[in-house]
Motif scaffolding. Structure first.
Motif, PDB file in Angstrom:
ATOM      1  N   ASP A 177       0.810  -1.223   0.000  1.00 13.96           N
ATOM      2  CA  ASP A 177       0.000   0.000   0.000  1.00 13.96           C
ATOM      3  C   ASP A 177       0.841   1.270   0.000  1.00 13.96           C
ATOM      4  OD1 ASP A 177      -2.261  -1.545   0.034  1.00 13.96           O
ATOM      5  OD2 ASP A 177      -2.574  -1.377   2.207  1.00 13.96           O
ATOM      6  N   CYS A 178       2.113   1.166   0.399  1.00 14.86           N
ATOM      7  CA  CYS A 178       2.943   2.367   0.523  1.00 14.86           C
ATOM      8  C   CYS A 178       3.999   2.497  -0.568  1.00 14.86           C
ATOM      9  CB  CYS A 178       3.630   2.395   1.888  1.00 14.86           C
ATOM     10  SG  CYS A 178       2.498   2.810   3.241  1.00 14.86           S
ATOM     11  N   VAL A 179       3.956   1.660  -1.600  1.00 14.48           N
ATOM     12  CA  VAL A 179       4.900   1.851  -2.705  1.00 14.48           C
ATOM     13  C   VAL A 179       4.587   3.191  -3.366  1.00 14.48           C
ATOM     14  CG1 VAL A 179       5.252  -0.609  -3.104  1.00 14.48           C
ATOM     15  CG2 VAL A 179       3.436   0.573  -4.331  1.00 14.48           C
ATOM     16  N   GLY A 180       5.631   3.935  -3.697  1.00 12.26           N
ATOM     17  CA  GLY A 180       5.456   5.240  -4.338  1.00 12.26           C
ATOM     18  C   GLY A 180       5.123   6.374  -3.395  1.00 12.26           C
ATOM     19  N   GLN A 181       4.986   6.076  -2.100  1.00 11.12           N
ATOM     20  CA  GLN A 181       4.610   7.107  -1.131  1.00 11.12           C
ATOM     21  C   GLN A 181       5.802   7.619  -0.325  1.00 11.12           C
ATOM     22  OE1 GLN A 181       1.324   8.218  -0.968  1.00 11.12           O
ATOM     23  NE2 GLN A 181       1.254   6.928  -2.797  1.00 11.12           N
ATOM     24  N   GLY A 182       7.014   7.247  -0.745  1.00 12.24           N
ATOM     25  CA  GLY A 182       8.191   7.525   0.060  1.00 12.24           C
ATOM     26  C   GLY A 182       8.473   8.982   0.329  1.00 12.24           C
ATOM     27  N   TRP A 183       8.317   9.829  -0.688  1.00 11.25           N
ATOM     28  CA  TRP A 183       8.650  11.239  -0.468  1.00 11.25           C
ATOM     29  C   TRP A 183       7.702  11.885   0.522  1.00 11.25           C
ATOM     30  CZ3 TRP A 183      12.880  13.557  -0.566  1.00 11.25           C
ATOM     31  CH2 TRP A 183      12.957  14.949  -0.587  1.00 11.25           C
ATOM     32  N   ARG A 184       6.424  11.569   0.416  1.00 13.34           N
ATOM     33  CA  ARG A 184       5.463  12.092   1.385  1.00 13.34           C
ATOM     34  C   ARG A 184       5.807  11.595   2.788  1.00 13.34           C
ATOM     35  NH1 ARG A 184       1.141   9.825   3.701  1.00 13.34           N
ATOM     36  NH2 ARG A 184       1.255   8.021   2.315  1.00 13.34           N
ATOM     37  N   MET A 185       6.143  10.321   2.900  1.00 19.59           N
ATOM     38  CA  MET A 185       6.510   9.758   4.191  1.00 19.59           C
ATOM     39  C   MET A 185       7.728  10.460   4.777  1.00 19.59           C
ATOM     40  SD  MET A 185       5.875   5.868   2.876  1.00 19.59           S
ATOM     41  CE  MET A 185       6.676   4.971   4.201  1.00 19.59           C
ATOM     42  N   LEU A 186       8.726  10.724   3.944  1.00 20.61           N
ATOM     43  CA  LEU A 186       9.936  11.400   4.409  1.00 20.61           C
ATOM     44  C   LEU A 186       9.638  12.825   4.847  1.00 20.61           C
ATOM     45  CD1 LEU A 186      12.541  10.185   1.769  1.00 20.61           C
ATOM     46  CD2 LEU A 186      12.471   9.573   4.185  1.00 20.61           C
ATOM     47  N   MET A 187       8.852  13.544   4.041  1.00 19.13           N
ATOM     48  CA  MET A 187       8.543  14.926   4.376  1.00 19.13           C
ATOM     49  C   MET A 187       7.800  15.025   5.702  1.00 19.13           C
ATOM     50  SD  MET A 187       9.826  17.018   2.156  1.00 19.13           S
ATOM     51  CE  MET A 187      11.224  15.922   2.303  1.00 19.13           C
ATOM     52  N   GLU A 188       6.887  14.094   5.941  1.00 17.88           N
ATOM     53  CA  GLU A 188       6.112  14.142   7.169  1.00 17.88           C
ATOM     54  C   GLU A 188       6.954  13.766   8.390  1.00 17.88           C
ATOM     55  OE1 GLU A 188       1.683  13.308   5.293  1.00 17.88           O
ATOM     56  OE2 GLU A 188       2.663  11.727   6.448  1.00 17.88           O
ATOM     57  N   CYS A 189       7.990  12.956   8.165  1.00 20.26           N
ATOM     58  CA  CYS A 189       8.827  12.525   9.291  1.00 20.26           C
ATOM     59  C   CYS A 189      10.054  13.406   9.488  1.00 20.26           C
ATOM     60  CB  CYS A 189       9.274  11.084   9.085  1.00 20.26           C
ATOM     61  SG  CYS A 189       7.943   9.893   9.321  1.00 20.26           S
ATOM     62  N   LEU A 190      10.330  14.313   8.565  1.00 21.49           N
ATOM     63  CA  LEU A 190      11.494  15.183   8.726  1.00 21.49           C
ATOM     64  C   LEU A 190      11.366  16.087   9.942  1.00 21.49           C
ATOM     65  CD1 LEU A 190      12.555  16.377   5.163  1.00 21.49           C
ATOM     66  CD2 LEU A 190      14.007  15.310   6.880  1.00 21.49           C
ATOM     67  N   ALA A 191      10.119  16.293  10.402  1.00 23.07           N
ATOM     68  CA  ALA A 191       9.923  17.185  11.547  1.00 23.07           C
ATOM     69  C   ALA A 191      10.731  16.741  12.756  1.00 23.07           C
ATOM     70  CB  ALA A 191       8.433  17.255  11.902  1.00 23.07           C
ATOM     71  N   ALA A 192      10.943  15.422  12.918  1.00 22.20           N
ATOM     72  CA  ALA A 192      11.684  14.954  14.089  1.00 22.20           C
ATOM     73  C   ALA A 192      13.136  15.414  14.034  1.00 22.20           C
ATOM     74  CB  ALA A 192      11.613  13.437  14.182  1.00 22.20           C
ATOM     75  N   GLY A 193      13.798  15.200  12.886  1.00 18.30           N
ATOM     76  CA  GLY A 193      15.186  15.615  12.768  1.00 18.30           C
ATOM     77  C   GLY A 193      15.343  17.114  12.782  1.00 18.30           C
ATOM     78  N   ARG A 194      14.476  17.795  12.031  1.00 14.84           N
ATOM     79  CA  ARG A 194      14.602  19.250  11.925  1.00 14.84           C
ATOM     80  C   ARG A 194      14.045  19.970  13.145  1.00 14.84           C
ATOM     81  NH1 ARG A 194      12.671  20.040   5.668  1.00 14.84           N
ATOM     82  NH2 ARG A 194      14.659  19.686   4.648  1.00 14.84           N
ATOM     83  N   SER A 195      12.978  19.451  13.745  1.00  9.97           N
ATOM     84  CA  SER A 195      12.345  20.142  14.871  1.00  9.97           C
ATOM     85  C   SER A 195      12.983  19.801  16.208  1.00  9.97           C
ATOM     86  CB  SER A 195      10.853  19.779  14.958  1.00  9.97           C
ATOM     87  OG  SER A 195      10.160  20.158  13.818  1.00  9.97           O
ATOM     88  N   ILE A 196      13.509  18.592  16.335  1.00  9.09           N
ATOM     89  CA  ILE A 196      13.960  18.122  17.643  1.00  9.09           C
ATOM     90  C   ILE A 196      15.473  17.941  17.699  1.00  9.09           C
ATOM     91  CG2 ILE A 196      13.680  16.367  19.414  1.00  9.09           C
ATOM     92  CD1 ILE A 196      11.123  17.924  18.784  1.00  9.09           C
ATOM     93  N   SER A 197      15.993  17.015  16.922  1.00 10.41           N
ATOM     94  CA  SER A 197      17.378  16.576  17.121  1.00 10.41           C
ATOM     95  C   SER A 197      18.405  17.670  16.848  1.00 10.41           C
ATOM     96  CB  SER A 197      17.656  15.361  16.226  1.00 10.41           C
ATOM     97  OG  SER A 197      16.833  14.282  16.587  1.00 10.41           O
ATOM     98  N   LEU A 198      18.360  18.260  15.663  1.00  8.77           N
ATOM     99  CA  LEU A 198      19.379  19.252  15.317  1.00  8.77           C
ATOM    100  C   LEU A 198      19.263  20.528  16.147  1.00  8.77           C
ATOM    101  CD1 LEU A 198      19.449  18.632  11.495  1.00  8.77           C
ATOM    102  CD2 LEU A 198      21.268  18.122  13.116  1.00  8.77           C
TER     103      LEU A 198
END
Length: 823
Positions: free
Chosen positions: A360-381
């Protein structure tokens, strides 16, 4: 005279309506009322006719069918041409995450009460215990000098401690064996670790930000979650995520790594799967990873999954021991010792159920990455940058009081005070933004634009802090060795600026490029309308968005101009009355941003994406508005401590100055000179009025941090403060306390010398004479001795054999690379 009075009254009425942003019906009612009163009041005939036409137009524009026929439908095609063209990957980025306070800042009228009503971030008792227990213990275990200079890795017992105590599973829910911590707790842990060891901080933060655990939690199948999440939480699996390659960094559309849907053999049977070819680099934890998260472009030439041949970016989880997976040798990012390196594979077959989320998630990778980038950009760095800044602030404030030149602590020199004020002020701003953003994530937000703001501005301000700290430390800062508290943090600073989207790209393309459309209340609706397949629905939606947008522009134009004339007076304020003017001035610039952004998008259209400097300056305004909001919020959350006001004011004055700098740069370089003139009149009607923080304010800031106290403790709260007497930070703290005690004694000696009780000479000789003549007591004399000894210890730097011990280097017992072996 009567006509002039009428005109003044009409202009005042129109300005009031626009300033308040009233509805179209209110405009029509006001136009009719003005027409009626002008008729009854004996206004000039031409004015009566003009008001009649305006009233007719206002009423007509409130009739939807008439408005569409006359205006909206005619503009529909033109808008399709001038609106920015959005690629599929850009569209996925725009649709990812949520709009939070950034939307308020883009509105021109931010609701400050809404911001201040959000709860203060708090740690649970379990999270507090973790910070005071395992995190404190981990900091004590790490010797960053040996890690970075001798071993180039964390020692085996430290790796095992990290796994055993659950550091790799902080974000994994308890039902899967993780700690289930909040985003704020995650941020606090990384902040403390970064103040001690960049290696430990990176090792812990990567599995808890953009990586397999985050992706599995949000998109994984239940089978994938049940199998992998407990193993990740226990440290049985070491994860990494491979996105960047030699030919494609931030440009996802150019991703050369690919997979072909096909049938193949797996575990002795034929299954539907993917044949992968990839080459990645800069992959943190890659050299020791047991589980590889991989981003690639998926193709289906035989249409085994459906009608599409180019399915799009897809994400998969691959055990690194899988045949064909190659883990390369290590990279060495600026003497950092965290594990980082390349990996690759050619024609590696994996089953389709290794795709994160399954079929069900083939081809959805970029959306998945964009939605999860908040952790690295908002929290860790942001947390790692803030941890380093707090360390620099704590160490430099102490060193500036302890280090003496010309018989004066260097912290009393105005040049050094300028740097100290920046260190303290920037650290306060960074910490405020870090905490507010982590709190937003805990409230359920996935702030994509705000995460980019935090990533860019906190790492950049962190760079300023560490550079200023190195300037103050001088030779003490540049001589590496166990005594050096700042050298490794200085070397590691560019790493945070480079990863998760290089800062140049983040500033010039992402913050405003994404924020202008994502945060704007109407542009995204207009774009969606122009793409609607049903023409009637498209034109109806466009009409509604267009007229809302017109009212939005008109309101912000007037608000920007009026508030520019009054310096923000007339705008709403909230919070502490002593800071009311800052709320008003930020509201003023919010209106200016909204108006300037609309003018830029209207006149430049799709070319705005290529006008990166224009986009960057607009993004700077949005970013500084966010940072200013965070400073105001932090002051409220801290309980309005009056002694913190110099830090608060310094941060806000600096932010307001940067906003005006960005607006002035935008106007100066705007390609349309007539529009540049209009922007200047509407956004800076009285010219540039904001100065950077004054020298006097800077001195107030420095006085708060040059001595132990509540202000200094709040500013540097959450960092690791070692207790062992041989630790450089512990020595600094003891030297600071001893220096302050000694200053009282030194003042007595100076006063006695002025009275001629003994002649000039060395301070040690004067102290001895002062003791002999009972000017000071034995305890006071001993306090001077202690302060001199500790000062000497603090200012000393490390030295090494002539060959830096290279002759013994091959025999050094560096800890083996056991992270994967013990998994």
């Amino acid at each position: 005279m009567a006509t002039a009075a009428w005109l003044i009254a009409l202009v005042a009425l129109a300005a009031t309506l626009a300033f308040r942003g009233v509805s179209g019906v209110a405009w029509a009612g006001a136009a009719l009322a003005a027409f009626i009163f002008s008729t009854l009041g004996g206004a000039a005939q031409w004015l009566v006719w003009l008001l009649a036409l305006l009233a007719l137009a206002a009423v007509s524009l409130n009739v939807t069918s008439l408005r569409r026929a006359l205006v909206s439908d005619r503009l529909f095609g033109w808008f399709q041409r001038v609106l920015p063209q959005v690629s599929s990957t850009e569209q996925e980025a725009l649709e990812s995450g949520t709009v939070w306070w950034d939307g308020e800042l883009f509105s021109g009228r931010p609701d400050w009460k809404k911001l201040l009503s959000t709860p203060k971030p708090q740690l649970s008792e379990e999270e507090k215990a973790f910070l005071e227990g395992p995190v404190e213990a981990l900091c004590a275990m790490v010797d960053e000098w040996r890690v970075t200079h001798e071993w180039y890795d964390l020692p085996p017992h430290v790796w095992q401690f990290i796994k055993d105590k659950g550091f790799l599973g902080m974000i994994i829910p308890k039902q899967y064996g993780g700690l289930g911590f909040s985003a704020f707790a995650h941020s606090q842990v990384i902040t403390k670790l970064a103040s001690r060891s960049g290696t430990a901080a990176v090792t812990v933060m990567v599995p808890n930000s953009l990586g397999p655990a985050e992706l599995l939690l949000n998109y994984g199948t239940e089978e994938q979650k049940t199998y992998y999440l407990p193993r990740l939480a226990r440290g049985e699996e070491i994860p990494c995520f491979a996105l960047t390659g030699p030919e494609a960094g931030s440009d996802a559309s150019a991703l050369p790594d690919f997979g072909i849907v096909c049938r193949g053999e797996h575990q002795g049977r034929e299954v539907l799967g993917i044949r992968l070819t990839w080459e990645k680099r800069y992959i943190t934890l890659g050299p020791v990873a047991t589980l590889l998260g991989l981003a690639f472009r998926l193709y289906d030439p035989e249409h085994l999954l459906g009608d599409k041949e180019d399915i799009g970016i897809t994400l998969a989880l691959i055990p690194t021991r899988h045949p064909g997976v190659h883990i390369g040798r290590r990279h060495l990012p600026l003497n950092a010792a965290f594990q980082n390196g390349p990996n690759w594979g050619k024609d590696v077959f994996i089953p389709l159920d290794w795709v994160i989320g399954g079929r069900d998630c083939v081809g959805q990778g970029w959306r998945m990455l964009m939605e999860c980038l908040a952790a690295g950009r908002s929290i860790s760095l942001p947390a790692s940058a803030t941890g380093s800044a707090k360390l620099a602030a704590r160490a430099t404030s102490a060193y500036a009081r302890v280090r003496v030149q010309f018989k004066t602590p260097i912290g009393r020199f105005e040049g050094v005070q300028e740097a100290l004020a920046r260190i303290a002020g920037n650290t306060y701003v960074m910490d405020a933004a870090r905490m507010m953003t982590a709190s937003a994530v805990d409230l359920g937000e996935r702030p994509s634009v705000i995460s980019a703001i935090c990533k860019y501005h906190l790492t950049e301000r962190g760079r300023q802090v560490i550079n200023d700290a190195m300037d103050v430390h001088g030779g003490k800062g540049i001589c590496l060795g166990p005594r050096n508290t700042l050298g490794r943090a200085y070397q590691h600073t560019p790493i945070g600026i480079t990863v998760e989207g290089a800062n140049i790209l983040t500033r010039s393309m992402i913050i405003f490029g994404q924020g202008a459309i994502r945060c704007h209340p109407y542009v995204l609706k207009e774009i969606a309308a122009t793409r609607e397949a049903d023409l009637e629905k498209a034109r109806s939606a466009f009409d509604e968005a267009l007229w809302g947008h017109i009212g939005f522009v008109l309101s912000n134009a007037v608000r920007s101009f009026v508030l520019g004339l009054t310096g923000g007076r007339g705008a709403s304020a909230a919070g502490a009355p002593v800071l009311a003017r800052y709320y008003q001035r930020l509201t003023r610039y919010s209106a200016a941003l909204a108006f300037a952004a609309d003018m830029a998008m209207l006149t430049l259209g799709g070319s705005l994406k290529r006008r990166e400097r224009i986009s960057a300056r607009l993004g700077d305004v949005l970013s500084q508005l966010y940072l200013g909001s965070a400073v105001l919020k932090r002051y409220e959350d801290d309980g309005r401590p009056a002694e913190d006001l110099p830090l608060v004011r310094w941060g806000l004055e600096d932010i307001l100055y940067r906003i005006e700098e960005a607006l002035a740069g935008l106007i100066q370089n705007f390609p349309s000179r007539p529009l540049a003139w209009l922007l200047r009149v509407m956004t800076l009607p009285l010219g540039r009025r904001q100065a950077p923080p004054s020298d006097r304010l800077g001195r107030e800031v420095v006085e708060r941090v040059l001595a132990p106290g509540a202000v200094r403790d709040r500013l540097t709260d959450g960092i690791y403060l070692p207790k062992a007497p041989q630790e450089p930070m512990a020595q600094l703290e003891r030297a600071l306390a001893a220096t302050i005690r000694a200053e009282v004694v030194e003042a007595k000696i100076r006063a006695a010398a002025k009275e001629g009780m003994f002649g000039s000479g060395r301070q040690e000789d004067q102290a001895r004479l002062a003791l002999e003549r009972s000017v000071i007591t034995r305890e006071e004399f001993d306090a001077l001795d202690e302060a001199r000894a500790l000062r000497r210890e603090v200012i000393m730097v490390d030295d090494f054999p002539p060959d830096f011990g290279m002759a013994k280097k091959p025999e050094a017992t560096a800890p083996p690379n056991t992270a994967r072996q013990t998994a």
